[in-house]
Write a protein that holds these residues in place. Structure first.
Motif, PDB file in Angstrom:
ATOM      1  N   CYS A 106      45.890  22.612   8.232  1.00 45.53           N
ATOM      2  CA  CYS A 106      45.319  21.360   7.710  1.00 45.53           C
ATOM      3  C   CYS A 106      44.734  21.501   6.316  1.00 45.53           C
ATOM      4  CB  CYS A 106      44.245  20.824   8.670  1.00 45.53           C
ATOM      5  SG  CYS A 106      42.699  21.774   8.659  1.00 45.53           S
ATOM      6  N   CYS A 148      42.140  23.139  14.446  1.00 41.82           N
ATOM      7  CA  CYS A 148      43.581  23.339  14.581  1.00 41.82           C
ATOM      8  C   CYS A 148      43.890  24.367  15.664  1.00 41.82           C
ATOM      9  CB  CYS A 148      44.179  23.777  13.242  1.00 41.82           C
ATOM     10  SG  CYS A 148      44.306  22.437  12.013  1.00 41.82           S
ATOM     11  N   HIS A 169      43.003  15.276  16.671  1.00 43.78           N
ATOM     12  CA  HIS A 169      43.155  16.146  15.496  1.00 43.78           C
ATOM     13  C   HIS A 169      44.629  16.423  15.239  1.00 43.78           C
ATOM     14  CE1 HIS A 169      41.830  19.055  12.509  1.00 43.78           C
ATOM     15  NE2 HIS A 169      42.712  19.905  13.005  1.00 43.78           N
ATOM     16  N   CYS A 171      47.098  14.449  15.830  1.00 45.49           N
ATOM     17  CA  CYS A 171      47.634  13.238  15.198  1.00 45.49           C
ATOM     18  C   CYS A 171      47.240  13.156  13.729  1.00 45.49           C
ATOM     19  CB  CYS A 171      47.149  11.999  15.939  1.00 45.49           C
ATOM     20  SG  CYS A 171      47.829  11.794  17.605  1.00 45.49           S
ATOM     21  N   THR A 172      45.984  13.460  13.438  1.00 43.50           N
ATOM     22  CA  THR A 172      45.488  13.379  12.061  1.00 43.50           C
ATOM     23  C   THR A 172      46.228  14.326  11.136  1.00 43.50           C
ATOM     24  OG1 THR A 172      43.274  12.726  12.805  1.00 43.50           O
ATOM     25  CG2 THR A 172      43.453  13.680  10.603  1.00 43.50           C
ATOM     26  N   VAL A 173      46.442  15.543  11.591  1.00 38.37           N
ATOM     27  CA  VAL A 173      47.051  16.563  10.735  1.00 38.37           C
ATOM     28  C   VAL A 173      48.554  16.361  10.594  1.00 38.37           C
ATOM     29  CG1 VAL A 173      47.494  19.044  10.475  1.00 38.37           C
ATOM     30  CG2 VAL A 173      45.244  18.239  11.243  1.00 38.37           C
ATOM     31  N   THR A 174      49.231  16.004  11.695  1.00 37.60           N
ATOM     32  CA  THR A 174      50.694  15.931  11.678  1.00 37.60           C
ATOM     33  C   THR A 174      51.226  14.544  11.328  1.00 37.60           C
ATOM     34  OG1 THR A 174      50.839  15.366  14.033  1.00 37.60           O
ATOM     35  CG2 THR A 174      50.807  17.716  13.439  1.00 37.60           C
ATOM     36  N   GLY A 175      50.388  13.512  11.477  1.00 42.85           N
ATOM     37  CA  GLY A 175      50.856  12.153  11.260  1.00 42.85           C
ATOM     38  C   GLY A 175      51.562  11.560  12.466  1.00 42.85           C
ATOM     39  N   MET A 176      51.550  12.262  13.600  1.00 45.36           N
ATOM     40  CA  MET A 176      52.144  11.729  14.821  1.00 45.36           C
ATOM     41  C   MET A 176      51.330  10.541  15.323  1.00 45.36           C
ATOM     42  SD  MET A 176      52.958  15.060  17.208  1.00 45.36           S
ATOM     43  CE  MET A 176      53.792  16.527  16.616  1.00 45.36           C
ATOM     44  N   THR A 177      52.007   9.636  16.010  1.00 41.91           N
ATOM     45  CA  THR A 177      51.286   8.611  16.757  1.00 41.91           C
ATOM     46  C   THR A 177      50.770   9.250  18.036  1.00 41.91           C
ATOM     47  OG1 THR A 177      53.223   7.909  18.032  1.00 41.91           O
ATOM     48  CG2 THR A 177      52.872   6.855  15.873  1.00 41.91           C
ATOM     49  N   SER A 178      49.866   8.564  18.721  1.00 47.49           N
ATOM     50  CA  SER A 178      49.347   9.116  19.968  1.00 47.49           C
ATOM     51  C   SER A 178      50.454   9.295  21.007  1.00 47.49           C
ATOM     52  CB  SER A 178      48.244   8.208  20.524  1.00 47.49           C
ATOM     53  OG  SER A 178      48.722   6.906  20.755  1.00 47.49           O
ATOM     54  N   GLN A 180      53.687   9.904  20.321  1.00 50.28           N
ATOM     55  CA  GLN A 180      54.469  11.068  19.900  1.00 50.28           C
ATOM     56  C   GLN A 180      53.734  12.370  20.193  1.00 50.28           C
ATOM     57  OE1 GLN A 180      54.847   9.876  15.789  1.00 50.28           O
ATOM     58  NE2 GLN A 180      56.992   9.234  16.055  1.00 50.28           N
TER      59      GLN A 180
END
Length: 243
Positions: A106, A148, A169, A171-178, A180
């Protein structure tokens, strides 16, 4: 300033070393002996540094943040349990310094370290699994912040009751939706269940080739027992601290 007499002091032994006269260099983030001839500190005499790139290490292996579950049959056969605390301190220091004291997932810097809040920089292992030979091979050591690291070890996060924070966390770092992220976690657990069916051989050649001495890994039965005891201890610790 005279050249520091550096020491390799594991975190668990810092109070003892301090009581015997060791001093802390906040800038270097390392313990040292304030003068020559302090025999009480000899057992922490610094060993030669390990190389920034371990022989055979692949620093492109396992980049970014993802859930990385170690099979239950491999628990407690990791780097930290197979090397002395002093050697682990050397490895941990090399890993954090070569990463510029920033999380490699991150980007959080060491300014975010806070041991009281359990936010710090930690060393994590990236493994490759050879299904044909049932070999668990160390490919890389990586510097992760504790957030992380918690997301990576999602199973332990679940045991500790912080899985919601770990998922957020991730989701925040990877940009995934919840959605995903949850699918990613489910797939990681499916792979974990498959790999946990087997007993894996441990290959730590990247360490032995760098001159790090290893202890014999515990047998499978002992690993399983240590894993259960470790989980109970983690649960008890978090219960006592209200987490």
């Amino acid at each position: 300033m005279a050249e520091r007499i550096w020491l390799d002091v594991p975190y668990s032994q810092k109070d003892e070393a301090k009581a015997l006269g060791a001093r802390w260099d906040a800038q270097a983030r390392r313990w040292y002996a304030p003068r020559n001839g302090m025999a009480a500190l000899d057992r922490w005499t610094a060993l030669p540094p390990v190389p920034d790139l371990l022989p055979g290490e692949d620093r492109s292996w396992g980049t970014g943040l993802f859930v990385d579950l170690v099979p239950s049959s491999c628990w407690f056969t990791n780097v930290r349990t197979c090397v002395s605390e002093k050697d682990w301190e050397r490895l941990r220091r090399m890993i954090t310094e070569r990463a510029g004291r920033r999380c490699e997932a991150c980007g959080r810097g060491e300014g975010g370290e806070d041991r009281g809040a359990r936010r710090r920089l930690e060393a994590h292992e990236r493994w490759a699994y050879d299904d044909a030979t049932l070999t668990q091979r160390l490919r890389r050591l990586i510097c992760l912040c504790s957030d992380c690291h918690t997301a990576t070890h999602f199973g332990l996060a679940t045991v500790r009751g912080v899985d919601a924070q770990a998922l957020a966390h991730l989701c925040t770092v990877t940009g995934m939706t919840s959605v995903q992220a949850r699918r990613h976690v489910d797939e990681a657990f499916e792979l974990w269940r498959y790999r946990s069916r087997f007993t894996w051989k441990l290959d730590l050649g990247v360490l032995t080739n760098a001159g790090v001495t290893l202890a014999r890994p515990p047998e499978a039965e002992a690993r399983d027992r240590a894993a259960r005891e470790g989980l109970r201890a983690a649960w008890a610790t978090d219960t006592e601290t209200g987490r």
